[in-house]
Structures are given as structure tokens and as C-alpha cells.
Design an enzyme around this catalytic site. Structure first.
Site, PDB file in Angstrom:
ATOM      1  N   HIS A 136      45.101  17.663  63.504  1.00  0.00           N
ATOM      2  CA  HIS A 136      45.735  16.602  64.305  1.00  0.00           C
ATOM      3  C   HIS A 136      47.216  16.931  64.438  1.00  0.00           C
ATOM      4  CE1 HIS A 136      46.248  11.941  64.917  1.00  0.00           C
ATOM      5  NE2 HIS A 136      47.149  12.621  65.617  1.00  0.00           N
TER       6      HIS A 136
ATOM      7  N   HIS B  81      50.011  17.319  67.814  1.00  0.00           N
ATOM      8  CA  HIS B  81      50.279  17.342  69.257  1.00  0.00           C
ATOM      9  C   HIS B  81      51.287  18.458  69.498  1.00  0.00           C
ATOM     10  CE1 HIS B  81      48.420  13.318  69.809  1.00  0.00           C
ATOM     11  NE2 HIS B  81      48.780  13.202  68.541  1.00  0.00           N
TER      12      HIS B  81
ATOM     13  N   HIS C 215      42.071   9.001  69.126  1.00  0.00           N
ATOM     14  CA  HIS C 215      42.954   8.229  68.256  1.00  0.00           C
ATOM     15  C   HIS C 215      42.398   6.799  68.228  1.00  0.00           C
ATOM     16  CE1 HIS C 215      45.661  11.568  68.716  1.00  0.00           C
ATOM     17  NE2 HIS C 215      46.690  10.963  68.136  1.00  0.00           N
TER      18      HIS C 215
ATOM     19  N   GLU D  45      45.036   3.406  64.516  1.00  0.00           N
ATOM     20  CA  GLU D  45      46.393   3.784  64.080  1.00  0.00           C
ATOM     21  C   GLU D  45      47.214   2.485  64.037  1.00  0.00           C
ATOM     22  OE1 GLU D  45      48.535   6.232  66.898  1.00  0.00           O
ATOM     23  OE2 GLU D  45      50.113   6.752  65.454  1.00  0.00           O
TER      24      GLU D  45
ATOM     25  N   ASP E 116      50.647  15.411  62.880  1.00  0.00           N
ATOM     26  CA  ASP E 116      50.790  14.607  64.109  1.00  0.00           C
ATOM     27  C   ASP E 116      51.896  15.156  65.024  1.00  0.00           C
ATOM     28  OD1 ASP E 116      49.971  12.597  65.812  1.00  0.00           O
ATOM     29  OD2 ASP E 116      50.776  10.937  64.655  1.00  0.00           O
ATOM     30  N   ASP E 117      53.138  14.774  64.783  1.00  0.00           N
ATOM     31  CA  ASP E 117      54.270  15.226  65.611  1.00  0.00           C
ATOM     32  C   ASP E 117      55.401  15.668  64.678  1.00  0.00           C
ATOM     33  OD1 ASP E 117      53.319  14.230  68.406  1.00  0.00           O
ATOM     34  OD2 ASP E 117      53.032  12.526  67.051  1.00  0.00           O
TER      35      ASP E 117
HETATM   36  N1  ADE Z   1      50.889  11.086  70.979  1.00  0.00           N
HETATM   37  C1  ADE Z   1      51.592  11.840  70.132  1.00  0.00           C
HETATM   38  N2  ADE Z   1      51.529  11.331  68.900  1.00  0.00           N
HETATM   39  C2  ADE Z   1      50.747  10.232  68.964  1.00  0.00           C
HETATM   40  C3  ADE Z   1      50.296   9.279  68.032  1.00  0.00           C
HETATM   41  N3  ADE Z   1      50.626   9.330  66.737  1.00  0.00           N
HETATM   42  N4  ADE Z   1      49.519   8.269  68.469  1.00  0.00           N
HETATM   43  C4  ADE Z   1      49.187   8.178  69.744  1.00  0.00           C
HETATM   44  N5  ADE Z   1      49.578   9.053  70.661  1.00  0.00           N
HETATM   45  C5  ADE Z   1      50.353  10.073  70.276  1.00  0.00           C
HETATM   46 ZN    ZN Z   2      48.324  11.822  67.087  1.00  0.00          ZN
END
Ligand code: ADE
Ligand code: ZN
Length: 328
Positions: A14, A16, A194, A197, A275-276
């Protein structure tokens, strides 16, 4: 503990790719492509990364992606992430990309997918990192736009293993994309989404029952519903959990309150992910370190999380076993 985490061979499921864009590369690409940023320095960018919710992050994240214009921009961003994978002993990665973030700005689908894929191929050859690519639909956009994106992916189908669903969760339930995912499955794509969350456990039920996903991204709100947790355990439906993301975006109030270990100990197939990472203060190992620091986790459990990352991956059984023997 840091050394123990680093030496564990791991898969990341996971991440992006647009979320790996570090401020230094963002600035370099902005300059090259003549794009004006609303920040004067890399420090100012980092200081702006104070989020109060998923949406407060997404607004900044989509603005950051505006610097990506050419195929080589997508290549450079992906290659930088793969070099970090190498340094962190991430041996397999399954990467999300958001084509609509780019096609909305007039960048061709082909530019995006070719730039990323070329880096992934070089990563396999030169770094020994295996990888898959997952196309995510932006759930705040319409069903029609998701269909257009799905159809645009057709010429590049051999480069993409699965489709997913990301962006603003609350108010955009999986049911909105039931027909898109049905067609995606008919085209041969595996499905993830997703869910849970920020959205409640009903989003997870819908992702499973309506989108027929094989994996849930985040899924941390499953613990509101004992029947759902039971199902996740029985069917071994994996959750790709992102601890630093959850605390940064206030989905969880503090790391010591994170439920990832409770879920692991109940038998849920949880995995750790970044994630990011350029926005949340750390790559995959920092996520392992964060739970090691704030939760009472044993080395055996950290190893189990690394083993889970391969079990939950889209690798075939032989490939999974080859990686799992490294963690025997
Ligand atoms: N796009 C990038 N990161 C995300 C996240 N944590 N939740 C939803 N969309 C995303
Ligand atoms: Zn994500």
C-alpha cells in the site's frame, strides 16, 4: 530493534507512487517544467505537512502532483522510491497510481503508466525488486469518469495487475463503483479498495460484498463490528495498514492507541505499509519502528508482519514461498 527491522525482507502493498514525491524532487520538477509552487523552499513545503484529516492531506497531495508532466518525471519519482526500497530491504512492492490526477490535467494515461513501468522494470533488473502496479480510481469523481479510466487502461493491461479505490472516502462508498468494479473483474483485474480508513465498517462490508475485493486498504475501523472481524479472520482477507498515515491524518489519535497489534493477535492478516511516505514522515521501516516504539511488539510479531506482507501479496505461490523462506 532498528537493525532487526531493516534486515527483515519485506513486501510493501500500500504505497501511492504520487505519495513518494519528496519536496526536493517536487521543487526540481517544478523548476524544470515551469510550474509555480505555492511554497518558497523545501522547508516551507515540509512545514505545510500538518494535517487534520484525510481531505486536508489530499488537497496538498493533489497540488504536489501538478509538477509531474513528462514520462521521465514519472520515471524519476518511481526510481527514487525503488532506491529507498533497496535501502530498506523491501524486496517486493505493489504500487498504486492515480491516473485521473494526471489525465484531468491533460497528461496522457500512456505517459503516466509508461514512466512508472519503465522504472519498475529497471528495478526488477538492476535492484532485484519485484513489483506490480495497481490502478486506483478517485472516488470523489464520478462513475462515468471511472469507466473512462478503466477503458483507457485497456492497451496497458499487461502492465497493471489490479484496480483500487482511493481519495475522499466519506460520502463516496464502494457501492458508487459497483458496476465499474464488475467490469474490471470481467476484464481480468483483481480488485482492492481503501475502506474503513475514515469511513465506518459499512464501507468495508461494501468493499467485500459489492466490489469483491481480495484485500482491504486500511480497514482499521473493522473493529467496530465483531462479525466483520470474524469474517476477515475466517476468510483471511488481508488489511494493508498504514500506522504513520493513520496518526498523521488523525484517523487514530496516537500510535499507542493503534489497533494493528490487537488485530494481528486476533488472527487478522494485517500488513504494515507506508501509504504516502514523503508526506507522513517515513517509509516502510519507519512504520515498523513506530509500532515497535509505541506498542509492545515482539521480534516474532514484527517477523510475522513481514511474513504477512508476502502472504497478502499478489505473487504466485512459488514466488511467495521463495520470499518466505528468507523469513523462516
Ligand atoms: N490517496 C493517497 N493516499 C490516500 C489515503 N491514505 N486514503 C485515500 N486516498 C489516498
Ligand atoms: Zn492509501
Amino acid at each position: 530493534m532498528k537493525a532487526f527491522i531493516k534486515q527483515l525482507p519485506k513486501a510493501e502493498l500500500h504505497v501511492h507512487i504520487e505519495g513518494t514525491l519528496e519536496p526536493e524532487l517536487m521543487f526540481a520538477l517544478a523548476q524544470k517544467n515551469n510550474i509555480e509552487l505555492s511554497y518558497k523552499s523545501v522547508e516551507e513545503v515540509r512545514n505545510a505537512y500538518q494535517f487534520t484529516s484525510l481531505q486536508s492531506f489530499l488537497d496538498i497531495y493533489y497540488a504536489g502532483a501538478n509538477v509531474l508532466i513528462t514520462q521521465s518525471d514519472f520515471f524519476d519519482m518511481t526510481w527514487a522510491y525503488l532506491l529507498t526500497c533497496k535501502a530498506q530491504n523491501i524486496v517486493h512492492t505493489e504500487i498504486f497510481f492515480d491516473p485521473q490526477t494526471h489525465t484531468k490535467r491533460g497528461i496522457a494515461f500512456e505517459t503516466v503508466v509508461r514512466g512508472i513501468s519503465q522504472a519498475l522494470q529497471k528495478g526488477e533488473k538492476e535492484l532485484g525488486i519485484s513489483s506490480f502496479l495497481i490502478l486506483c480510481f478517485l472516488r470523489h469523481l464520478s462513475e462515468e469518469e471511472a469507466f473512462e479510466t478503466l477503458h483507457a487502461s485497456l492497451p496497458f493491461k499487461e502492465l497493471i495487475i489490479a484496480v483500487g479505490l482511493d481519495s475522499s472516502e466519506v460520502g463516496h462508498p464502494p457501492s458508487k463503483f459497483e458496476r465499474v468494479f464488475k467490469e474490471a473483474r470481467n476484464m481480468g483485474y483483481t480488485c482492492v479498495a481503501h475502506a474503513g480508513e475514515e469511513g465506518d465498517s459499512s464501507y468495508i462490508w461494501e468493499a467485500i460484498n459489492l466490489l469483491h475485493v481480495t484485500r482491504i486498504d486500511h480497514g482499521i475501523r473493522c473493529d467496530e463490528d465483531a462479525h466483520l472481524v470474524k469474517l476477515l479472520i475466517e476468510k483471511q482477507i488481508p488489511l494493508t495498514v498504514c500506522p504513520l498515515s493513520n496518526t498523521k491524518l488523525k484517523a487514530v489519535t496516537s500510535m499507542d492507541k493503534h489497533n494493528v497489534l490487537t488485530l494481528l493477535r486476533q488472527g487478522v492478516l494485517v500488513t504494515l505499509n507506508s501509504d504516502d511516505p514523503a508526506y507522513f514522515g517515513g517509509y516502510l521501516n519507519a512504520n515498523y519502528e513506530a509500532i515497535a516504539e509505541h506498542l509492545e511488539v515482539s521480534e516474532a510479531e514484527l517477523k510475522q508482519l513481514a511474513r504477512n506482507s508476502f502472504h497478502a501479496s499478489f505473487l504466485d505461490e512459488a514466488q511467495k514461498q521463495a520470499y518466505l523462506t528468507l523469513l523462516a
